[in-house]
Design an enzyme around this catalytic site. Sequence first.
Site, short mmCIF file in Angstrom:
data_model
loop_
_atom_site.label_atom_id
_atom_site.label_comp_id
_atom_site.label_asym_id
_atom_site.label_seq_id
_atom_site.Cartn_x
_atom_site.Cartn_y
_atom_site.Cartn_z
N CYS A 46 2.58 4.38 -3.74
CA CYS A 46 4.00 4.25 -3.43
C CYS A 46 4.29 4.48 -1.96
O CYS A 46 3.51 5.09 -1.25
CB CYS A 46 4.87 5.26 -4.20
SG CYS A 46 4.80 5.04 -5.96
N GLY A 100 2.49 -0.53 -2.02
CA GLY A 100 2.83 -0.84 -3.41
C GLY A 100 3.46 -2.21 -3.48
O GLY A 100 4.40 -2.49 -2.74
N ASN A 159 6.67 9.65 -4.04
CA ASN A 159 5.30 9.19 -3.82
C ASN A 159 4.37 10.36 -4.12
O ASN A 159 4.54 11.44 -3.58
CB ASN A 159 5.15 8.75 -2.35
CG ASN A 159 3.70 8.51 -1.93
OD1 ASN A 159 3.33 8.80 -0.81
ND2 ASN A 159 2.89 7.99 -2.82
N GLY A 160 3.41 10.12 -5.00
CA GLY A 160 2.47 11.20 -5.33
C GLY A 160 2.22 11.27 -6.82
O GLY A 160 2.49 10.31 -7.55
N CYS A 213 -4.12 13.74 2.45
CA CYS A 213 -5.12 12.83 1.87
C CYS A 213 -5.94 12.14 2.97
O CYS A 213 -5.39 11.37 3.77
CB CYS A 213 -4.38 11.80 1.03
SG CYS A 213 -5.41 10.44 0.47
N TYR A 253 -8.34 4.41 4.71
CA TYR A 253 -8.13 3.11 4.08
C TYR A 253 -6.68 2.69 3.87
O TYR A 253 -6.31 1.56 4.16
CB TYR A 253 -8.87 3.14 2.74
CG TYR A 253 -8.57 1.99 1.83
CD1 TYR A 253 -9.03 0.71 2.12
CD2 TYR A 253 -7.81 2.18 0.69
CE1 TYR A 253 -8.73 -0.35 1.28
CE2 TYR A 253 -7.52 1.13 -0.16
CZ TYR A 253 -7.98 -0.14 0.14
OH TYR A 253 -7.69 -1.18 -0.68
N SER A 300 -9.01 -3.24 6.91
CA SER A 300 -9.00 -1.81 7.18
C SER A 300 -10.29 -1.27 7.78
O SER A 300 -10.33 -0.14 8.25
CB SER A 300 -8.68 -1.05 5.89
OG SER A 300 -9.58 -1.46 4.89
N ASP A 311 -17.87 -0.90 6.39
CA ASP A 311 -16.75 -0.95 5.44
C ASP A 311 -16.17 0.46 5.34
O ASP A 311 -16.85 1.45 5.68
CB ASP A 311 -17.23 -1.44 4.07
CG ASP A 311 -16.08 -2.00 3.22
OD1 ASP A 311 -14.91 -1.90 3.67
OD2 ASP A 311 -16.35 -2.52 2.13
N CYS A 354 -11.89 13.53 -3.63
CA CYS A 354 -12.58 12.42 -4.30
C CYS A 354 -14.03 12.30 -3.82
O CYS A 354 -14.85 11.68 -4.48
CB CYS A 354 -11.82 11.11 -4.15
SG CYS A 354 -11.27 10.76 -2.50
#
Length: 470
Positions: free
Chosen positions: A12, A38, A112-113, A246, A252, A293, A355, A450
Amino acid sequence: MLAEIKGLNEECGVFAVWGHEKAAEMTYYGLHALQHRGQEGAGIVTTDGKKLHVHKGVGLVNDVFSEDKFSSLKGHAAIGHVRYATQGGGGFENVQPLVFRSQKNSMALAHNGNLVNAHALKSQLEAQGSILQTTSDTEVIAHLIKRSGNVPLEEAIGSALSMIKGAYAFSILTEEQMFIGLDPRGLRPLSIGRLGDAYVVASETCAFDLIGATYEREVKPGELIVIDAEGFRSSQFTSPLQRTLCSMEYVYFSRPDSDLNELNVHASRKTMGKQLALEAPIEADVVTGVPDSSISAAIGFSEAASIPYELGLIKNRYVGRTFIQPSQELREQGVKMKLSAVRGIVEGKRVVMVDDSIVRGTTSRRIVRLLKEAGATEVHVRIASPPIQNPCYYGIDTSTKGELIASHNSIEEIREIIGADSLAFLSTEGLEASIVADRDIKDHGVCQACFTGNYPTEIYPDTVIPAYKD
Ligand code: SF4
Protein backbone atom coordinates in the site's frame (compact mmCIF):
# COMPACT_ATOMS: atom_id res chain seq x y z
CA MET A 1 12.86 -6.64 -11.04
CA LEU A 2 9.29 -6.95 -12.10
CA ALA A 3 6.99 -7.15 -9.14
CA GLU A 4 4.14 -8.99 -10.76
CA ILE A 5 6.26 -11.91 -11.89
CA LYS A 6 8.70 -11.96 -9.06
CA GLY A 7 6.34 -12.73 -6.21
CA LEU A 8 7.21 -9.75 -4.06
CA ASN A 9 4.53 -7.17 -3.65
CA GLU A 10 4.23 -3.98 -1.73
CA GLU A 11 1.01 -3.63 0.10
CA CYS A 12 0.00 0.00 0.00
CA GLY A 13 0.81 3.66 -0.29
CA VAL A 14 -0.75 6.51 1.62
CA PHE A 15 -0.98 10.18 0.74
CA ALA A 16 -2.64 13.11 2.52
CA VAL A 17 -3.07 16.87 2.07
CA TRP A 18 -4.34 19.46 4.54
CA GLY A 19 -5.04 23.09 3.68
CA HIS A 20 -5.09 23.12 -0.12
CA GLU A 21 -7.96 24.31 -2.30
CA LYS A 22 -7.31 21.45 -4.72
CA ALA A 23 -6.75 18.78 -2.10
CA ALA A 24 -8.35 15.99 -4.14
CA GLU A 25 -6.34 16.78 -7.28
CA MET A 26 -3.08 16.94 -5.31
CA THR A 27 -3.92 13.57 -3.77
CA TYR A 28 -4.65 12.12 -7.19
CA TYR A 29 -1.19 13.17 -8.40
CA GLY A 30 0.38 11.91 -5.19
CA LEU A 31 -1.26 8.53 -5.65
CA HIS A 32 0.05 8.43 -9.21
CA ALA A 33 3.59 8.74 -7.89
CA LEU A 34 2.86 5.94 -5.40
CA GLN A 35 1.21 3.64 -7.96
CA HIS A 36 4.11 1.14 -7.76
CA ARG A 37 3.10 0.45 -4.14
CA GLY A 38 -0.27 -0.99 -5.13
CA GLN A 39 -2.15 -1.45 -8.38
CA GLU A 40 -5.35 -3.18 -7.34
CA GLY A 41 -7.37 -0.36 -5.85
CA ALA A 42 -7.28 3.39 -5.20
CA GLY A 43 -9.37 5.84 -3.26
CA ILE A 44 -9.61 9.45 -2.09
CA VAL A 45 -11.70 10.89 0.73
CA THR A 46 -11.99 14.68 1.18
CA THR A 47 -13.58 16.95 3.75
CA ASP A 48 -15.12 20.36 3.22
CA GLY A 49 -15.38 20.90 6.96
CA LYS A 50 -18.96 19.58 7.12
CA LYS A 51 -19.01 16.30 5.26
CA LEU A 52 -16.70 13.59 3.97
CA HIS A 53 -16.75 12.94 0.22
CA VAL A 54 -15.55 9.61 -1.11
CA HIS A 55 -14.53 8.10 -4.39
CA LYS A 56 -12.71 4.80 -4.73
CA GLY A 57 -12.59 1.73 -6.87
CA VAL A 58 -10.73 -1.34 -8.06
CA GLY A 59 -7.86 -0.80 -10.50
CA LEU A 60 -5.11 1.68 -11.24
CA VAL A 61 -5.41 5.32 -10.15
CA ASN A 62 -6.22 6.27 -13.74
CA ASP A 63 -8.89 3.58 -14.02
CA VAL A 64 -10.59 4.74 -10.83
CA PHE A 65 -10.50 8.54 -11.32
CA SER A 66 -11.63 10.64 -14.24
CA GLU A 67 -11.98 14.40 -14.48
CA ASP A 68 -15.68 14.46 -13.64
CA LYS A 69 -15.07 12.70 -10.30
CA PHE A 70 -13.24 15.69 -8.82
CA SER A 71 -16.26 18.02 -8.77
CA SER A 72 -17.75 15.86 -6.01
CA LEU A 73 -14.49 15.52 -4.06
CA LYS A 74 -14.84 18.91 -2.40
CA GLY A 75 -12.74 20.38 0.34
CA HIS A 76 -9.44 21.61 1.63
CA ALA A 77 -8.19 18.27 2.96
CA ALA A 78 -7.91 14.77 1.54
CA ILE A 79 -6.44 11.37 2.26
CA GLY A 80 -5.73 8.82 -0.44
CA HIS A 81 -4.58 5.25 -0.76
CA VAL A 82 -3.34 2.75 -3.32
CA ARG A 83 -3.46 -0.90 -2.43
CA TYR A 84 -2.24 -4.28 -3.44
CA ALA A 85 -5.00 -6.86 -3.21
CA THR A 86 -3.59 -9.54 -0.97
CA GLN A 87 -3.95 -7.65 2.27
CA GLY A 88 -7.37 -8.66 3.44
CA GLY A 89 -8.21 -9.94 -0.01
CA GLY A 90 -9.30 -8.14 -3.16
CA GLY A 91 -12.66 -6.59 -3.93
CA PHE A 92 -14.24 -3.21 -3.54
CA GLU A 93 -15.08 -3.56 0.15
CA ASN A 94 -11.40 -3.63 1.03
CA VAL A 95 -10.37 -0.63 -1.09
CA GLN A 96 -9.21 2.17 1.16
CA PRO A 97 -9.70 4.71 2.62
CA LEU A 98 -12.39 2.90 4.58
CA VAL A 99 -15.18 5.25 5.68
CA PHE A 100 -17.11 4.82 8.92
CA ARG A 101 -20.16 7.04 9.27
CA SER A 102 -22.05 7.74 12.47
CA GLN A 103 -24.69 10.24 13.49
CA LYS A 104 -22.24 12.57 15.18
CA ASN A 105 -19.26 12.38 12.89
CA SER A 106 -17.58 10.27 10.24
CA MET A 107 -14.06 8.99 9.92
CA ALA A 108 -11.99 7.78 6.95
CA LEU A 109 -8.92 5.62 7.45
CA ALA A 110 -6.04 4.68 5.14
CA HIS A 111 -3.33 2.34 6.32
CA ASN A 112 -0.09 0.82 5.06
CA GLY A 113 1.31 -2.17 6.91
CA ASN A 114 0.03 -5.22 8.73
CA LEU A 115 -1.01 -5.85 12.31
CA VAL A 116 0.49 -8.96 13.88
CA ASN A 117 -2.25 -9.20 16.53
CA ALA A 118 -5.19 -8.48 14.21
CA HIS A 119 -6.67 -11.94 14.60
CA ALA A 120 -6.83 -11.73 18.39
CA LEU A 121 -8.23 -8.19 18.26
CA LYS A 122 -10.91 -9.22 15.73
CA SER A 123 -12.05 -12.09 17.95
CA GLN A 124 -12.15 -9.74 20.94
CA LEU A 125 -14.15 -7.12 19.04
CA GLU A 126 -16.62 -9.67 17.71
CA ALA A 127 -17.08 -11.15 21.17
CA GLN A 128 -17.95 -7.64 22.36
CA GLY A 129 -20.58 -7.24 19.64
CA SER A 130 -18.72 -5.43 16.85
CA ILE A 131 -19.71 -6.43 13.34
CA LEU A 132 -16.69 -6.39 11.01
CA GLN A 133 -17.60 -5.80 7.38
CA THR A 134 -14.22 -6.33 5.74
CA THR A 135 -11.24 -8.61 6.20
CA SER A 136 -8.91 -5.63 6.46
CA ASP A 137 -6.82 -4.67 9.49
CA THR A 138 -7.85 -1.09 8.91
CA GLU A 139 -11.35 -1.87 10.10
CA VAL A 140 -9.96 -3.30 13.33
CA ILE A 141 -8.20 0.01 14.01
CA ALA A 142 -11.44 1.90 13.31
CA HIS A 143 -13.49 -0.27 15.69
CA LEU A 144 -10.90 0.10 18.44
CA ILE A 145 -11.07 3.88 18.01
CA LYS A 146 -14.88 3.95 18.04
CA ARG A 147 -15.00 1.73 21.12
CA SER A 148 -13.28 4.35 23.26
CA GLY A 149 -16.60 6.17 23.65
CA ASN A 150 -17.03 9.80 24.46
CA VAL A 151 -13.41 10.96 24.67
CA PRO A 152 -11.64 13.37 22.30
CA LEU A 153 -10.71 11.57 19.09
CA GLU A 154 -6.99 12.15 19.64
CA GLU A 155 -7.26 10.27 22.94
CA ALA A 156 -9.33 7.48 21.37
CA ILE A 157 -6.76 7.03 18.59
CA GLY A 158 -3.89 6.98 21.12
CA SER A 159 -5.66 4.30 23.15
CA ALA A 160 -6.42 2.20 20.01
CA LEU A 161 -2.79 2.44 18.93
CA SER A 162 -1.63 1.18 22.31
CA MET A 163 -3.50 -2.07 21.57
CA ILE A 164 -2.32 -2.79 18.04
CA LYS A 165 1.01 -4.39 17.26
CA GLY A 166 2.93 -4.65 14.02
CA ALA A 167 3.57 -2.25 11.17
CA TYR A 168 1.35 0.71 10.43
CA ALA A 169 1.63 4.06 8.76
CA PHE A 170 -1.81 5.64 8.64
CA SER A 171 -3.88 8.71 7.97
CA ILE A 172 -7.32 9.40 9.41
CA LEU A 173 -9.67 12.11 8.21
CA THR A 174 -12.79 13.40 9.93
CA GLU A 175 -14.93 16.38 8.95
CA GLU A 176 -12.67 18.69 10.96
CA GLN A 177 -9.37 16.97 11.66
CA MET A 178 -6.60 14.90 10.15
CA PHE A 179 -4.45 12.42 12.10
CA ILE A 180 -1.18 10.90 10.93
CA GLY A 181 0.70 8.17 12.79
CA LEU A 182 3.49 5.63 12.58
CA ASP A 183 4.16 2.45 14.54
CA PRO A 184 6.72 2.62 17.39
CA ARG A 185 9.46 0.96 15.31
CA GLY A 186 8.77 2.88 12.12
CA LEU A 187 8.59 -0.30 10.05
CA ARG A 188 6.99 1.47 7.13
CA PRO A 189 8.12 4.82 5.69
CA LEU A 190 6.12 8.06 6.07
CA SER A 191 7.24 11.63 5.35
CA ILE A 192 5.81 15.12 5.83
CA GLY A 193 6.19 17.93 3.31
CA ARG A 194 4.86 21.44 2.62
CA LEU A 195 3.10 22.69 -0.46
CA GLY A 196 2.83 26.44 0.09
CA ASP A 197 0.90 26.69 3.36
CA ALA A 198 -0.53 23.19 2.99
CA TYR A 199 0.77 20.07 4.74
CA VAL A 200 1.34 16.92 2.69
CA VAL A 201 2.11 13.41 3.87
CA ALA A 202 3.28 10.48 1.75
CA SER A 203 4.66 6.97 1.99
CA GLU A 204 7.48 8.10 -0.30
CA THR A 205 8.98 11.49 -1.06
CA CYS A 206 8.68 10.92 -4.83
CA ALA A 207 5.04 11.95 -4.37
CA PHE A 208 6.18 15.37 -3.08
CA ASP A 209 8.34 15.96 -6.15
CA LEU A 210 5.46 15.31 -8.51
CA ILE A 211 3.25 18.01 -6.96
CA GLY A 212 6.10 20.46 -6.27
CA ALA A 213 6.00 20.03 -2.48
CA THR A 214 9.13 20.33 -0.35
CA TYR A 215 10.23 17.66 2.09
CA GLU A 216 10.01 18.72 5.71
CA ARG A 217 10.75 15.67 7.85
CA GLU A 218 9.98 12.02 8.61
CA VAL A 219 7.04 11.04 10.75
CA LYS A 220 8.75 9.72 13.89
CA PRO A 221 8.15 6.19 15.16
CA GLY A 222 5.38 6.32 17.78
CA GLU A 223 4.32 9.83 16.72
CA LEU A 224 0.72 11.00 16.38
CA ILE A 225 0.18 14.21 14.43
CA VAL A 226 -3.08 16.19 14.50
CA ILE A 227 -3.81 18.86 11.90
CA ASP A 228 -6.93 21.00 12.17
CA ALA A 229 -8.12 24.62 12.20
CA GLU A 230 -5.83 25.26 15.17
CA GLY A 231 -2.74 24.13 13.27
CA PHE A 232 -0.25 21.25 13.42
CA ARG A 233 0.37 19.41 16.71
CA SER A 234 2.65 16.48 17.35
CA SER A 235 2.81 14.11 20.29
CA GLN A 236 4.21 10.66 21.00
CA PHE A 237 1.48 8.08 21.64
CA THR A 238 4.30 5.83 22.80
CA SER A 239 8.07 6.11 23.16
CA PRO A 240 9.91 5.29 19.95
CA LEU A 241 11.62 1.90 19.95
CA GLN A 242 14.73 0.86 18.00
CA ARG A 243 14.01 1.91 14.40
CA THR A 244 13.51 -1.05 12.10
CA LEU A 245 12.46 0.47 8.78
CA CYS A 246 11.87 -2.30 6.23
CA SER A 247 15.17 -2.86 4.39
CA MET A 248 13.25 -4.21 1.37
CA GLU A 249 11.93 -0.68 0.83
CA TYR A 250 15.52 0.26 -0.04
CA VAL A 251 16.37 -2.99 -1.81
CA TYR A 252 13.35 -3.19 -4.05
CA PHE A 253 10.03 -1.53 -3.30
CA SER A 254 10.55 2.20 -3.18
CA ARG A 255 11.23 4.35 -6.17
CA PRO A 256 14.90 5.27 -6.67
CA ASP A 257 14.07 8.97 -6.58
CA SER A 258 12.52 8.68 -3.09
CA ASP A 259 14.37 9.45 0.12
CA LEU A 260 13.49 7.15 3.01
CA ASN A 261 14.50 8.17 6.50
CA GLU A 262 16.75 10.75 4.83
CA LEU A 263 18.61 8.37 2.57
CA ASN A 264 18.08 8.36 -1.18
CA VAL A 265 16.98 4.96 -2.43
CA HIS A 266 19.11 5.02 -5.60
CA ALA A 267 22.19 6.00 -3.55
CA SER A 268 21.58 3.19 -1.06
CA ARG A 269 21.19 0.65 -3.88
CA LYS A 270 24.42 1.84 -5.46
CA THR A 271 26.20 1.33 -2.14
CA MET A 272 24.70 -2.16 -1.90
CA GLY A 273 26.09 -2.93 -5.37
CA LYS A 274 29.54 -1.61 -4.40
CA GLN A 275 29.51 -3.61 -1.19
CA LEU A 276 28.45 -6.72 -3.15
CA ALA A 277 31.38 -6.27 -5.55
CA LEU A 278 33.74 -6.17 -2.55
CA GLU A 279 32.15 -9.21 -0.93
CA ALA A 280 31.81 -11.35 -4.08
CA PRO A 281 34.31 -10.24 -6.76
CA ILE A 282 34.33 -11.96 -10.14
CA GLU A 283 36.23 -11.63 -13.41
CA ALA A 284 33.85 -10.60 -16.19
CA ASP A 285 33.46 -8.39 -19.27
CA VAL A 286 30.20 -6.55 -18.57
CA VAL A 287 27.84 -5.83 -15.68
CA THR A 288 24.12 -5.60 -16.35
CA GLY A 289 21.16 -4.95 -14.05
CA VAL A 290 17.68 -6.39 -14.21
CA PRO A 291 15.40 -3.40 -14.91
CA ASP A 292 14.19 -1.36 -13.17
CA SER A 293 14.99 -1.78 -9.51
CA SER A 294 18.40 -3.46 -9.94
CA ILE A 295 19.97 -0.85 -12.22
CA SER A 296 21.30 1.29 -9.34
CA ALA A 297 22.97 -1.69 -7.63
CA ALA A 298 24.43 -2.84 -10.98
CA ILE A 299 25.97 0.62 -11.52
CA GLY A 300 27.48 0.46 -8.03
CA PHE A 301 28.84 -3.04 -8.69
CA SER A 302 30.32 -1.92 -12.00
CA GLU A 303 32.05 1.08 -10.43
CA ALA A 304 33.55 -0.90 -7.55
CA ALA A 305 34.62 -3.82 -9.78
CA SER A 306 35.87 -1.61 -12.63
CA ILE A 307 33.84 -3.67 -15.11
CA PRO A 308 31.82 -1.66 -17.65
CA TYR A 309 28.10 -1.33 -17.04
CA GLU A 310 25.93 -2.08 -20.07
CA LEU A 311 22.20 -2.33 -20.81
CA GLY A 312 22.24 -6.07 -21.35
CA LEU A 313 18.56 -6.46 -20.46
CA ILE A 314 15.71 -4.30 -21.68
CA LYS A 315 12.23 -4.09 -20.23
CA ASN A 316 9.36 -4.30 -22.67
CA ARG A 317 7.32 -1.42 -21.33
CA TYR A 318 3.97 -1.89 -22.99
CA VAL A 319 3.13 -5.47 -22.12
CA GLY A 320 -0.49 -5.73 -21.01
CA ARG A 321 -1.42 -6.48 -17.45
CA THR A 322 -3.08 -9.70 -18.57
CA PHE A 323 0.12 -11.44 -17.57
CA ILE A 324 -0.39 -10.81 -13.90
CA GLN A 325 -1.48 -14.34 -13.24
CA PRO A 326 -0.81 -16.59 -10.30
CA SER A 327 0.16 -19.73 -12.16
CA GLN A 328 3.82 -20.69 -12.42
CA GLU A 329 3.54 -21.30 -16.15
CA LEU A 330 2.19 -17.85 -16.88
CA ARG A 331 4.78 -16.29 -14.63
CA GLU A 332 7.51 -17.93 -16.73
CA GLN A 333 5.95 -16.63 -19.92
CA GLY A 334 5.72 -13.26 -18.27
CA VAL A 335 9.49 -12.99 -17.98
CA LYS A 336 9.94 -13.59 -21.66
CA MET A 337 7.30 -11.03 -22.54
CA LYS A 338 8.64 -8.42 -20.19
CA LEU A 339 12.40 -8.71 -20.63
CA SER A 340 14.72 -9.03 -23.58
CA ALA A 341 18.45 -9.68 -23.59
CA VAL A 342 20.47 -7.40 -25.89
CA ARG A 343 22.48 -9.74 -28.09
CA GLY A 344 24.87 -7.03 -29.28
CA ILE A 345 25.90 -6.39 -25.67
CA VAL A 346 26.11 -9.87 -24.17
CA GLU A 347 27.16 -12.11 -27.07
CA GLY A 348 30.53 -13.71 -26.43
CA LYS A 349 30.81 -11.94 -23.05
CA ARG A 350 31.18 -13.00 -19.46
CA VAL A 351 28.20 -11.23 -17.90
CA VAL A 352 27.59 -10.21 -14.28
CA MET A 353 23.84 -10.06 -13.86
CA VAL A 354 22.92 -7.98 -10.80
CA ASP A 355 19.43 -8.42 -9.37
CA ASP A 356 17.94 -7.00 -6.19
CA SER A 357 16.59 -10.26 -4.74
CA ILE A 358 15.57 -13.84 -5.41
CA VAL A 359 12.15 -14.99 -4.21
CA ARG A 360 11.08 -18.21 -5.91
CA GLY A 361 14.00 -18.42 -8.31
CA THR A 362 11.82 -18.87 -11.38
CA THR A 363 12.52 -15.41 -12.71
CA SER A 364 16.29 -15.64 -12.18
CA ARG A 365 16.36 -18.97 -14.02
CA ARG A 366 14.52 -17.45 -16.97
CA ILE A 367 16.79 -14.39 -17.12
CA VAL A 368 19.96 -16.47 -16.99
CA ARG A 369 18.54 -18.51 -19.85
CA LEU A 370 17.67 -15.34 -21.82
CA LEU A 371 21.25 -14.10 -21.46
CA LYS A 372 22.74 -17.44 -22.49
CA GLU A 373 20.38 -17.74 -25.45
CA ALA A 374 21.62 -14.29 -26.50
CA GLY A 375 25.18 -15.59 -26.51
CA ALA A 376 26.60 -14.81 -23.04
CA THR A 377 29.48 -17.24 -22.43
CA GLU A 378 29.17 -17.04 -18.64
CA VAL A 379 26.45 -15.57 -16.40
CA HIS A 380 27.46 -14.66 -12.87
CA VAL A 381 24.49 -13.74 -10.73
CA ARG A 382 25.02 -11.23 -7.93
CA ILE A 383 22.09 -10.44 -5.64
CA ALA A 384 22.14 -7.09 -3.86
CA SER A 385 20.38 -8.43 -0.74
CA PRO A 386 20.71 -11.56 1.42
CA PRO A 387 18.72 -14.75 0.66
CA ILE A 388 15.01 -14.35 1.57
CA GLN A 389 14.29 -17.27 3.87
CA ASN A 390 11.31 -16.11 5.91
CA PRO A 391 7.88 -14.62 5.24
CA CYS A 392 7.10 -11.01 6.08
CA TYR A 393 4.37 -10.23 8.61
CA TYR A 394 4.56 -6.47 8.19
CA GLY A 395 2.71 -5.77 4.99
CA ILE A 396 4.85 -7.22 2.22
CA ASP A 397 3.67 -10.25 0.31
CA THR A 398 6.82 -12.35 0.11
CA SER A 399 4.97 -15.68 -0.29
CA THR A 400 4.97 -18.51 2.21
CA LYS A 401 8.20 -19.99 3.53
CA GLY A 402 7.82 -23.08 1.35
CA GLU A 403 7.73 -20.97 -1.82
CA LEU A 404 10.93 -19.12 -0.96
CA ILE A 405 13.73 -20.89 -2.81
CA ALA A 406 16.34 -19.89 -0.21
CA SER A 407 14.34 -21.38 2.66
CA HIS A 408 15.10 -24.93 1.57
CA ASN A 409 18.10 -24.72 -0.79
CA SER A 410 21.75 -23.87 -0.23
CA ILE A 411 23.33 -21.12 -2.33
CA GLU A 412 25.05 -23.78 -4.42
CA GLU A 413 21.72 -25.55 -4.98
CA ILE A 414 20.08 -22.28 -6.02
CA ARG A 415 22.96 -21.60 -8.41
CA GLU A 416 22.36 -24.96 -10.01
CA ILE A 417 18.58 -24.45 -10.23
CA ILE A 418 18.88 -21.06 -11.92
CA GLY A 419 21.69 -22.25 -14.20
CA ALA A 420 24.21 -19.55 -13.28
CA ASP A 421 27.99 -19.99 -13.49
CA SER A 422 28.33 -18.44 -10.06
CA LEU A 423 25.95 -16.96 -7.50
CA ALA A 424 26.51 -14.72 -4.49
CA PHE A 425 24.29 -12.65 -2.20
CA LEU A 426 25.01 -9.48 -0.23
CA SER A 427 25.57 -10.22 3.47
CA THR A 428 23.15 -8.95 6.13
CA GLU A 429 26.04 -6.89 7.56
CA GLY A 430 26.71 -5.43 4.11
CA LEU A 431 23.05 -4.55 3.65
CA GLU A 432 22.82 -2.88 7.04
CA ALA A 433 26.04 -0.95 6.45
CA SER A 434 24.73 0.25 3.06
CA ILE A 435 21.68 1.81 4.71
CA VAL A 436 22.79 2.81 8.20
CA ALA A 437 26.31 3.94 7.12
CA ASP A 438 27.77 6.17 9.84
CA ARG A 439 24.40 7.26 11.21
CA ASP A 440 22.92 6.45 14.62
CA ILE A 441 21.60 2.87 14.45
CA LYS A 442 18.81 3.65 16.96
CA ASP A 443 17.17 6.05 14.52
CA HIS A 444 18.33 4.49 11.24
CA GLY A 445 18.30 0.74 11.90
CA VAL A 446 16.44 -1.58 9.53
CA CYS A 447 14.31 -4.72 9.66
CA GLN A 448 15.95 -7.70 8.01
CA ALA A 449 13.57 -10.35 9.33
CA CYS A 450 12.82 -11.93 5.95
CA PHE A 451 16.57 -12.64 5.67
CA THR A 452 17.40 -13.43 9.30
CA GLY A 453 14.15 -14.61 10.90
CA ASN A 454 14.71 -12.07 13.71
CA TYR A 455 11.34 -10.33 13.72
CA PRO A 456 11.41 -6.99 15.49
CA THR A 457 7.95 -7.54 17.03
CA GLU A 458 6.38 -10.49 18.74
CA ILE A 459 4.83 -12.91 16.23
CA TYR A 460 1.71 -14.64 17.54
CA PRO A 461 0.74 -18.21 16.69
CA ASP A 462 -2.26 -16.84 14.76
CA THR A 463 -0.39 -14.01 13.05
CA VAL A 464 -1.34 -14.24 9.42
CA ILE A 465 0.90 -13.56 6.44
CA PRO A 466 -0.97 -10.85 4.54
CA ALA A 467 -1.15 -12.76 1.27
CA TYR A 468 -2.89 -15.66 2.89
CA LYS A 469 -5.44 -13.86 4.98
CA ASP A 470 -8.47 -15.05 3.13
S1 SF4 B 1 10.41 -8.89 7.06
FE1 SF4 B 1 11.50 -8.16 5.21
S2 SF4 B 1 9.91 -7.33 3.88
FE2 SF4 B 1 9.03 -7.50 5.93
S3 SF4 B 1 9.34 -5.51 6.94
FE3 SF4 B 1 11.10 -6.79 7.48
S4 SF4 B 1 12.62 -6.37 5.88
FE4 SF4 B 1 10.66 -5.62 5.12
